[in-house]
Enzyme design. Structure first.
Site, PDB file in Angstrom:
ATOM      1  N   CYS A 146      42.570 -57.303 -11.501  1.00 16.82           N
ATOM      2  CA  CYS A 146      41.619 -56.203 -11.368  1.00 16.82           C
ATOM      3  C   CYS A 146      40.829 -56.130 -12.667  1.00 16.82           C
ATOM      4  CB  CYS A 146      42.368 -54.897 -11.109  1.00 16.82           C
ATOM      5  SG  CYS A 146      41.304 -53.480 -10.840  1.00 16.82           S
TER       6      CYS A 146
ATOM      7  N   GLU B 289      41.297 -62.602  -8.693  1.00 15.17           N
ATOM      8  CA  GLU B 289      41.863 -62.327  -7.373  1.00 15.17           C
ATOM      9  C   GLU B 289      40.771 -61.890  -6.421  1.00 15.17           C
ATOM     10  OE1 GLU B 289      45.063 -59.180  -5.475  1.00 15.17           O
ATOM     11  OE2 GLU B 289      45.397 -59.975  -7.491  1.00 15.17           O
TER      12      GLU B 289
END
Length: 500
Positions: A355, A389
């Site tokens: 993140c 990600e």
């Protein structure tokens, strides 16, 4: 998008819309009306309604505007002198009941299903189940990527039974399935114009309907000397919904819904920097490495804060398996948080970022590129190839694309590596998929003599030269690898997982 556009059908033909004059008493969710915004009347769809302090307020989404601009408005901003568009009527109940009857198995089928499950389960470990999205087949959950998907819920809901009313459990189940479906869906291909329009109007690359439907719950937050309007929902305490301002301590990230306890906290708070090891410092920024297992409260507060500006982030309590790398600027008052990225201690998919966020008050100042560059510097020290990600947020995708293009084009223009994908990936710590994605976007791949060839086109060179000219005027900051004081951490099996 948060709102539905009923003005055109799939083939571009107009769909009849019911219009008419409305009053405050007849307004309902789904109605489209003209709302005053910045001195202009703009069409907006009502997504939610509530009564606050005895007055009705409406949560609206402005058509052809980014989802981040959705907001709560007072009734006096709605122009009732003009006709409104009523929401489309719901489908007949018969179809719904027929569909539900088809989906609900009989008692004998349930018994056979349980018997077949017990026969399949050889190891004796109960399978974690969740409610599947309509039209999506169940799929096995991968081990990694915990930051953007939920932990499996091991409680089963029998068919036909009423789900438990607890908000947290339902949120976990729904968001897990929505994220799983988003990752399982085949990639869609858009033209560049369609993709730009999608990014501009939606504010989300995930198109996660469960998250999109959630109403932003905080009006404003104060962090240091900045007042910030949140973009998305974040699970702060329910009492904060009625607060005009939420006060966040910029050092320990504690939150308060009233200025008096906040000022009392600030007089006692002794923290002047993120609670971790400073692994990098130059004249501009510092980086701190924070273990989510050792600093749970601070990291959870950070995740709560970042959820206000990331619509695809769904976890805030599971911080133990992550390391947080926080970037801060320094002055005489302390180190002020600018942004951060989190990273799994051990990623099965090889992600080097779980993140990433630059706080809104520091955006458009080059900090995002420094965060990305620092994440790849850590991957180089580890001797691994890394990739963020997926799925990325809209701003995250644009930031990574710009970074990848700049790094790869500079390498090819300087002649530092051979023009092949493997050498480019090794020199930049990027995965082959990210290199191919970037070269494809730049139209630099050609097929010649039964093989793909990388071509550095004149258009790409001209674009990069223009960017360099802007950087000379504005100034460009970069990460100095020699200033990094860091070795890849080694964790035991227990410290890689969360433990209450």
């Amino acid at each position: 998008m948060g709102g539905r556009d009923n003005s055109e059908g799939p083939a571009g033909t107009p769909v009849p819309v019911e219009t008419g004059f409305a009053t405050l008493a007849t307004l309902r969710i789904g109605t489209k009306a003209y709302v005053e915004k910045e001195g202009e009347k703009r069409k907006a769809e009502i997504l939610h309604m509530r009564t606050r302090r005895g007055k009705p307020t409406f949560y609206v989404h402005y058509e052809e505007f980014n989802k981040r601009l959705d907001e709560w408005i007072d009734a006096d901003r709605i122009d009732l002198s003009r006709e409104v568009e009523w929401p489309a009527p719901e489908k007949p109940e018969k179809k719904k009941t027929q569909g539900s009857q088809k989906q609900a198995p009989s008692k004998s089928d349930q018994k056979n299903l349980k018997r077949s499950k017990s026969n399949r389960d050889i190891s004796g470990t109960p399978e974690a189940t969740s409610v599947n999205l309509p039209g999506k087949a169940p799929r096995a959950t991968k081990a990694g990527g915990k930051e953007n998907k939920e932990v499996l819920v091991t409680s089963e809901v029998p068919d036909g039974a009423t789900p438990k009313p607890e908000d947290e459990e339902m949120d976990v189940v729904d968001l897990q399935d929505a994220n799983a479906a988003a990752k399982a869906a085949p990639p869609e291909h858009y033209s560049r114009e369609d993709e730009i329009e999608k990014l501009r109007t939606s504010g989300s690359m995930t198109q996660n309907q469960t998250e999109i439907s959630r109403v932003r719950n905080l009006e404003k937050i104060q962090m240091g000397k900045y007042e910030i309007e949140p973009w998305y929902f974040s699970p702060y305490p329910i009492d904060f919904v009625d607060a005009d301002m939420v006060y966040v301590c910029e050092f320990c990230l504690s939150y308060f819904d009233d200025v008096t306890p906040f000022e009392r906290h600030r007089s006692k708070c002794t923290l002047l920097h993120p609670p971790g090891n400073e692994i990098y410092r130059d004249d501009y920024v510092s980086f701190f490495e924070i273990d989510g297992r050792r600093q749970r409260t601070w990291c959870r507060n950070l995740c709560l804060l970042s959820k206000l500006f990331l619509d695809h982030k769904t976890l805030y309590y599971d911080v133990d398996p992550f390391l947080f790398y926080c970037m801060a600027t320094r002055d005489e008052h302390g180190c002020h948080l600018v942004g951060y990225f989190s990273k799994e201690k051990e990623s099965a998919e090889g992600y080097n970022v779980a993140c990433i966020l630059t706080l809104p008050q520091y955006q458009r100042r080059g900090f995002g590129k420094l965060l990305i560059d620092f994440s790849y510097l850590l991957s180089k020290r580890e001797g691994k190839l890394g990739s963020p990600e997926k799925p990325l947020s809209d701003l995250g995708l644009l930031g990574y694309r710009a970074y990848w293009q700049e790094i790869i084009v500079d390498l090819l223009m300087d002649g530092r590596v051979e023009a092949n994908i493997e050498d480019i990936g090794a020199a930049t710590a990027m995965t082959t998929a990210d290199v191919l994605h970037t070269l494809g976007n730049l139209n630099m791949l050609r097929y010649s003599k039964n093989q793909h060839v990388i071509v550095l086109t004149d258009a790409v060179i001209e674009q990069r030269e223009r960017q360099k000219a802007k950087e000379k005027v504005k100034g460009k900051r970069s990460i100095d690898p020699d200033r990094l004081q860091w070795k890849p951490p080694v964790f035991s099996a227990a410290s890689r997982t969360w433990n209450w």
